[in-house]
Design a protein around this motif. Sequence first.
Motif, mmCIF file in Angstrom:
data_model
loop_
_atom_site.group_PDB
_atom_site.id
_atom_site.type_symbol
_atom_site.label_atom_id
_atom_site.label_comp_id
_atom_site.label_asym_id
_atom_site.label_seq_id
_atom_site.Cartn_x
_atom_site.Cartn_y
_atom_site.Cartn_z
ATOM 1 N N PRO A 230 0.822 -1.218 0.000
ATOM 2 C CA PRO A 230 0.000 0.000 0.000
ATOM 3 C C PRO A 230 0.854 1.266 0.000
ATOM 4 C CG PRO A 230 -0.812 -1.576 1.611
ATOM 5 C CD PRO A 230 0.511 -2.096 1.140
ATOM 6 N N LEU A 231 0.578 2.166 -0.928
ATOM 7 C CA LEU A 231 1.391 3.390 -1.031
ATOM 8 C C LEU A 231 0.785 4.525 -0.211
ATOM 9 C CD1 LEU A 231 2.591 3.451 -4.755
ATOM 10 C CD2 LEU A 231 3.736 2.588 -2.710
ATOM 11 N N HIS A 232 0.747 4.295 1.078
ATOM 12 C CA HIS A 232 0.398 5.368 2.000
ATOM 13 C C HIS A 232 1.394 5.309 3.159
ATOM 14 C CE1 HIS A 232 -1.355 2.324 4.648
ATOM 15 N NE2 HIS A 232 -2.092 1.891 3.626
ATOM 16 N N GLY A 233 1.307 6.288 4.051
ATOM 17 C CA GLY A 233 2.231 6.318 5.179
ATOM 18 C C GLY A 233 3.681 6.335 4.728
ATOM 19 N N GLU A 234 4.511 5.526 5.378
ATOM 20 C CA GLU A 234 5.937 5.493 5.054
ATOM 21 C C GLU A 234 6.191 5.038 3.613
ATOM 22 O OE1 GLU A 234 8.995 4.972 8.504
ATOM 23 O OE2 GLU A 234 7.703 3.203 8.443
ATOM 24 N N ASN A 235 5.390 4.121 3.125
ATOM 25 C CA ASN A 235 5.607 3.651 1.748
ATOM 26 C C ASN A 235 5.421 4.784 0.744
ATOM 27 O OD1 ASN A 235 6.159 1.026 2.478
ATOM 28 N ND2 ASN A 235 4.041 0.324 2.240
ATOM 29 N N ARG A 236 4.465 5.684 1.002
ATOM 30 C CA ARG A 236 4.274 6.817 0.085
ATOM 31 C C ARG A 236 5.500 7.728 0.119
ATOM 32 N NH1 ARG A 236 1.018 9.838 -2.960
ATOM 33 N NH2 ARG A 236 1.111 12.106 -2.761
ATOM 34 N N ILE A 237 6.031 7.975 1.293
ATOM 35 C CA ILE A 237 7.220 8.832 1.401
ATOM 36 C C ILE A 237 8.396 8.201 0.664
ATOM 37 C CG2 ILE A 237 8.878 9.868 2.996
ATOM 38 C CD1 ILE A 237 6.609 9.937 5.100
ATOM 39 N N LEU A 238 8.612 6.896 0.903
ATOM 40 C CA LEU A 238 9.740 6.208 0.259
ATOM 41 C C LEU A 238 9.568 6.160 -1.263
ATOM 42 C CD1 LEU A 238 10.239 3.266 2.782
ATOM 43 C CD2 LEU A 238 11.726 5.265 2.476
ATOM 44 N N ALA A 239 8.321 5.949 -1.726
ATOM 45 C CA ALA A 239 8.084 5.886 -3.174
ATOM 46 C C ALA A 239 8.230 7.265 -3.810
ATOM 47 C CB ALA A 239 6.694 5.316 -3.444
ATOM 48 N N TYR A 240 7.648 8.274 -3.170
ATOM 49 C CA TYR A 240 7.685 9.648 -3.698
ATOM 50 C C TYR A 240 9.131 10.156 -3.791
ATOM 51 C CZ TYR A 240 6.615 14.678 -3.969
ATOM 52 O OH TYR A 240 6.550 16.005 -4.349
#
Length: 783
Positions: A230-240
């Motif tokens: 899921p691309l929210h939380g920490e995963n969104r930051i790392l992906a962005y």
Amino acid sequence: MLRSKAKWDVSALSEPSVTIDDSLSVSTLTQRLLRQRGIHTKEAALEFLTPDLDKLHDPMLFDDMQKSVDRVRQAVQNDERVLVFGDYDADGVSATTVMVEALREVGATVDYYIPNRFTEGYGPNEAAFRKAKEAGVSLIITVDTGIAAVHEAAVAKELDIDLIITDHHEVQEQLPDAYALLHPKHSSHYPFPELAGVGVAFKFAHALLEEFPKHLLDLVVIGTIADLVPLHGENRILAYCGLKAITRSIRPGIVALKNICGIEGTMTEEDIGFMIGPRINAVGRLQDASPAVQLMLTEDDEEAVALAEMIQQLNQQRQKVVADISKEAEAMIEADESKLSSVLVVGKEGWNPGVLGIVASKLVQKYDRPAIVLAFDPDKGTAKGSARSIDAFDLFVNCMEVRHLFTHFGGHSQAAGMTLPLEQVDLLRSSLSQMADDKLAPEDFSQLLAIDGKVSLDEITLEKIHEINSLAPFGMGNPKPLFMLEKEVPREMRQIGSQLNHLKLQFKAEGAPIDAVGFGLGELYNQIAPQSSVSIVGELSVNEWNGRKKPQVMMKDLRVDDWQLFDLRGNRHAKKFFDQLAVKDGLAIAFDRTNTVHSTFDGFKLQFVDEERLHELPEGVIEHVVFLDLPNSLELMSNVLHRLRPRNVYTAYRVHDAAFLKTLPTREHFKWFYGMVRKHESFHLERDSGKLASYKGWTKETVEFIAQVFFELGFVKIENGLLTLNPNPVKKDLAESQQYQQKLNQLQVEQTLYFSSYQQLKVWMDEQMDTVVNVKEEVTNGL
């Protein structure tokens, strides 16, 4: 009518357009999309729209993190040999690279090991651990694997090897007895449980290096996006932030991969998901995945180019293998047309285990049900493979209910891998299918498309698309917004692609035309009538070609809500059309038993219809109806349409001797002919019809028709071809002549059903489906 393949969830369209905060410098549309993603405060919106590395959690919040860091430092101090044990997918490859680089930076003597999918299978194994011990390894760190390695952890203890497991897969009933366990879902104080395998490795690297490892962001983004977390939380930051890092990365392996993929400029999540990730995965699917790690680790440009070229070749091989196995699997499934099992389980000896997950995904996409694809090994008596699922069926939970059937099992709610004895395959199929039947409703077997909003053609602009993209990167937990375009008539429609398996529609808008492209929707081409209004669901995107940008829609699904008319009148290639259409439940209507055109098309049941047989037709809505010839009256056609109310009408009739193309004699024609006969007292049909036709500019058939009508009405006598007047005729209307009525009927039928325009025919049929119209014919009184 054309039904959509998926269920369209339009519930979001009825939600009130409430803004989050008027002080937010984003449009109402963006605020609406944020609310649909569970973001309701200004603070949460700003955090989502402006991902910040400072918002990442402290890696020391992981249970066992300090213990793990201390053990690595001890290994460095004592010059111990450390082994990073990884996995063969993109997440495992990038996690292995992150871990190796971090260990090298802190001075560890480190090597890496990726198990061979074909000879060792998934995850840690005893043989590899014993080999590591022989090589002098005293510390093994797993990345993206190990949470189910209960036996292997016991082996490590026996060998006096300390085992640190870093993983993110679902925790099973028994945890391995390892030296340390770094797992976001098994950490009592870690706030974010959804990290990818590379995310966990990245956290370990951060703790080891004691400073944020910004230089590893170009690696962490690969596994985070490719593993579909899921691309929210920490995963969104790392992906962005990772996308920004990989865009400007000078790492030789990444540069070489980007070049071979043709990626230029700013990288997106789609570049990772569809270009980089599949190529890295291809290595481990066809052979040992170590070259993929070497590509990421190398500092030599030439070596990077050579490795990237090899990986490209492997990816092309992988695509062919997937296509071949998919074709075989579909044939197996469709061999029994009586019923598809609720959970598909197919297998065969010789199938490549490395690509079975991709094949399973294709089966799920085609059949809208969970799929397990297995490679059989008769010598070992085992079946090994992968599974993919639909949203409504949790693979992990349901497979754990039959865990006793598996030798090995692990995975997530939507994807899993397993090994089981061959004799258990049929029981697995029946058990899971029964679970699906018990737990799911029929509508659960359709893909769900959650529609975020409606747009008109004029609203599809580059500015709007740029605004929507402020929510990127998109992925699991943050899907790319889907929009519905409702009831628009394409001005152009065609199949595209080398195999014509994609569909392209073009719509007329106020500015430039808007294209809508649907990959894999090419088969719908023959199911959409040229002037039908279609509703489509898709993502708004930008098509860039030769430096020019224009908006377009990437279609996910489409439907036609109204009944459709497929105009095949006079078409000599109608059979080819129906062969491509592949109808299974159609009705073919014929009005004339003597007509040789009554060879039916595959999938259509032939039924002859006249006034007496009208009641034999089924009542209600029929999906497909083809008319093979013309009726003898419009009233009969009207009653057939009203009774059947078909969703799709195909007019496949032809006219060889058209009354419409011949002049129907008018009242003045009849009056002149009658006066001519009265003046000359007789008329010889065989000898003089051609001369009269030439003189009057009529046809010979017109002269003969007038004579036959007069004869039927008793106005004249015909003996041996000589026509004379009846001295005492009874006054009658022309309409009382059956021949006249038949000709008039034929003319009206042809004019309405054959020589009309498409739009005229569509309007007329539309009226008949609403109410039965008794056609009143014009009556001409007297002569």
